[in-house]
Design an enzyme around this catalytic site. Structure first.
Site, short mmCIF file in Angstrom:
data_model
loop_
_atom_site.label_atom_id
_atom_site.label_comp_id
_atom_site.label_asym_id
_atom_site.label_seq_id
_atom_site.Cartn_x
_atom_site.Cartn_y
_atom_site.Cartn_z
CB ALA A 256 -0.91 -0.01 1.22
N PRO A 257 0.40 2.32 -0.67
CG PRO A 257 0.34 4.55 -1.39
CD PRO A 257 1.20 3.58 -0.61
N GLY A 258 0.00 1.49 -3.32
CA GLY A 258 -0.16 0.79 -4.58
C GLY A 258 0.52 1.40 -5.79
N GLY A 259 1.20 2.51 -5.64
CA GLY A 259 1.86 3.11 -6.80
C GLY A 259 2.92 2.20 -7.40
CB CYS A 372 10.24 7.01 2.23
SG CYS A 372 9.06 6.45 3.48
#
Length: 438
Positions: A256-259, A372
Site C-alpha cells: 500500500a498505497p499501490g503506486g 523513504c
C-alpha cells in the site's frame, strides 16, 4: 542559537467560561486537534485528523484548509517557538501553546490578514475551554503582528525547524534538506502508459508529471479513468530500478498505497501485492480498482515476514516500513513524533523483511530494498546487513541513473533527499539498494 524540539505535554486542559461563545470555525478546530495530537501525543498528522470529532463532520474544503494550516505549524514549529519566546514570561500550558503556534503560522507563513489571524486564534482559545488565556493570546499575537517579518530577522529558520538529533544525523545533507522543508511540496503524478498527462504539468527527467502545490488531483482530467496515480518522483525509482519484465513473477511487499504495484503490473509482470494492515489494504484495493488493475494484481493480506509464494519468484520489491524522515516535506509530523530510540526497532524489522524477501527468490532472482528514510541506521546499515545474510550486491549502474546521477552513491545505491531538483520543487528522500540471490 537556541535549538528547539517538540514541546512536552502538560497533559492538562485549562477551563473557563465563554467556551461556547465563539463562532464555529472547523478549519482552526481541526488544525488544533492536529497540532495537539502530534506534539502532545506523538500521533501522526493523518491519525490526529482522523481522531478529530470536528473533522468527521467537516466539509472537504475545511478539512483541506485545516490540513494545510496544521502542516504549516509543524513545518515551522521550531521557528514559531523561537518567535514566541520573547513575548512569553513563562511557558503556557501546551493547549495554549498550540493556539499560539497556529496564530503565528497564520501571521508569518500563510499570509492570513492580521485581524483574521488574531481574532480566529482568540476565538479558538475560547472554544477550547481556554478563555482565561484569551487575553494572552490576543496580546502576544498582536505584538507579533506589529513586528511582522521582523520577528524572523537573524533566525536560522532551517536549523530551528529540524530537531537537533535529526540535523546531526543528516550531516552535509542537513542544510539542503532543511531548505526544502519550508514550502509545500508539489503534486507528482505517474502516468499510465499510453495516457496523455493532464494539461499544465511539468515533465521531469524521470517521466514524472509535476503540478503546483495545492493542485487537487481528483479534479484533474483522467483521474476517474485511472490515467495516473499520485507518486513522488523519488518514490517512482525503486520499481523502475527493479526493471520487471513481462511475465515475471514478482512480489511487492508492504504494497500500500499501490503506486509501485501499479508500475510493476503495467510493465507486464504477474504481481502479488502483500499488505498486512487492513486499512492500508483497503486503500490499496481502491487505488488498484481505479487504475483498472483490480483483476490483474493478486492482493494478499499477510505479514510479509511470514508469507511465502507458492513457487520461488523472479523478483521482489520491498519498500519497508521506516521512520519516513524522507517524506517530511509532505508529512512534517515525522519531524516531531520520531525519536532516536525508534530507529533500532525499525531497522530490525527491515532486516527481518530482507531475510524473508531473500527466501522468496529463485536463484539469480533480484531484490530491490527501499525506504523513504534519511537515517543511516535504516537504509545503508540494512543494506550491509543484507549482504551478511548472503544476498549479493547488484549496484545500480550510472546508465540506469543517467537522469539523476547525483543520487548514485559510491556503493551503487540510490540516495535521494528533498534538496535534490530544488529548482523543480525537490523530491522525497529515498534509499534503495539492489541484490541478487546466489
Amino acid at each position: 542559537m537556541k535549538q528547539t524540539s517538540a514541546p512536552r505535554s502538560s497533559g492538562r486542559r485549562a477551563t473557563g467560561r465563554g467556551a461556547q461563545a465563539a463562532p464555529a470555525d472547523p478549519t482552526r478546530d481541526i488544525a488544533f486537534d492536529i497540532v495537539t495530537g502530534v506534539i502532545e501525543h506523538r500521533r501522526m498528522l493523518e491519525t490526529s485528523m482522523e481522531n478529530s470529532p470536528v473533522a468527521r463532520q467537516a466539509e472537504p474544503r475545511d478539512r483541506a484548509a485545516a490540513h494545510r494550516l496544521g502542516a504549516s505549524v509543524l513545518r515551522h514549529m521550531g521557528t514559531a517557538t523561537e518567535v514566541l519566546s520573547p513575548f512569553l514570561k513563562k511557558e503556557p500550558p501546551e493547549p495554549v501553546r498550540a493556539v499560539l503556534l497556529i496564530g503565528v503560522a497564520q501571521l508569518l507563513f500563510l499570509g492570513t490578514p492580521v485581524h483574521a489571524a488574531v481574532a480566529t486564534s482568540v476565538a479558538l482559545a475560547r472554544r477550547r475551554g481556554l478563555a482565561p488565556f484569551a487575553g494572552l493570546v490576543n496580546a502576544v499575537l498582536r505584538r507579533i503582528a506589529q513586528k511582522g517579518d521582523g520577528c524572523l530577522d537573524g533566525l536560522d529558520q532551517e536549523r530551528l525547524d529540524v530537531p537537533p538529533w535529526l540535523w546531526a544525523s543528516w550531516g552535509r545533507m542537513a542544510r539542503p534538506i532543511a531548505a526544502a522543508l519550508g514550502t509545500e511540496p508539489p503534486l507528482d503524478l505517474s502516468m499510465r502508459p499510453g495516457c496523455l498527462p493532464p494539461p499544465g504539468g511539468e515533465l521531469l527527467p524521470n517521466g514524472t508529471v509535476r503540478f503546483a502545490a495545492g493542485t487537487r488531483v481528483t479534479e484533474l482530467p483522467g483521474f476517474a479513468e485511472g490515467a495516473f496515480w499520485v507518486q513522488d518522483a523519488a518514490a517512482s525509482l525503486p520499481a523502475r530500478l527493479l526493471d520487471a519484465k513481462a511475465g515475471e513473477q514478482v512480489a511487492d511487499l508492504c504494497a500500500a498505497p499501490g503506486g509501485k504495484t501499479a508500475q510493476l503490473a503495467l510493465a507486464g509482470a504477474e504481481v502479488t501485492a502483500v499488505e498486512r494492515d487492513p486499512r492500508r489494504l483497503e486503500r490499496l484495493g481502491a487505488n488498484l480498482a481505479r487504475l483498472q488493475l483490480g483483476d490483474v494484481v493478486k492482493v494478499v493480506q499477510a505479514d510479509a515476514t511470514q508469507w511465502r509464494p507458492d513457487a520461488p519468484l523472479d523478483a521482489v520489491l520491498l519498500d519497508a516500513p521506516c521512520s519516513a524522515t524522507g517524506t517530511v516535506r509532505r508529512h512534517p509530523d515525522a519531524l516531531w513524533i520520531k525519536r532516536p530510540r525508534d530507529l533500532a526497532a525499525l531497522a530490525a524489522g527491515q532486516q527481518a523483511l530482507l531475510k524473508a524477501a531473500g527466501d522468496m527468490l529463485r536463484p539469480g532472482g533480484r531484490l530491490v530494498y527501499a525506504v523513504c528514510s534519511l537515517q543511516p541506521e535504516e537504509g545503508p546499515a540494512c543494506a550491509r546487513a543484507a549482504e551478511e545474510m548472503g544476498l549479493i550486491a547488484d549496484p545500480f549502474t550510472p546508465e540506469e541513473l543517467a537522469f539523476l546521477p547525483q543520487a548514485r552513491t559510491p556503493e551503487g545505491w540510490v540516495r535521494t533527499h528533498p534538496g535534490m531538483w530544488a529548482e523543480q520543487g525537490g523530491m522525497d528522500g529515498f534509499f534503495a539498494a539492489r541484490f541478487r540471490k546466489g
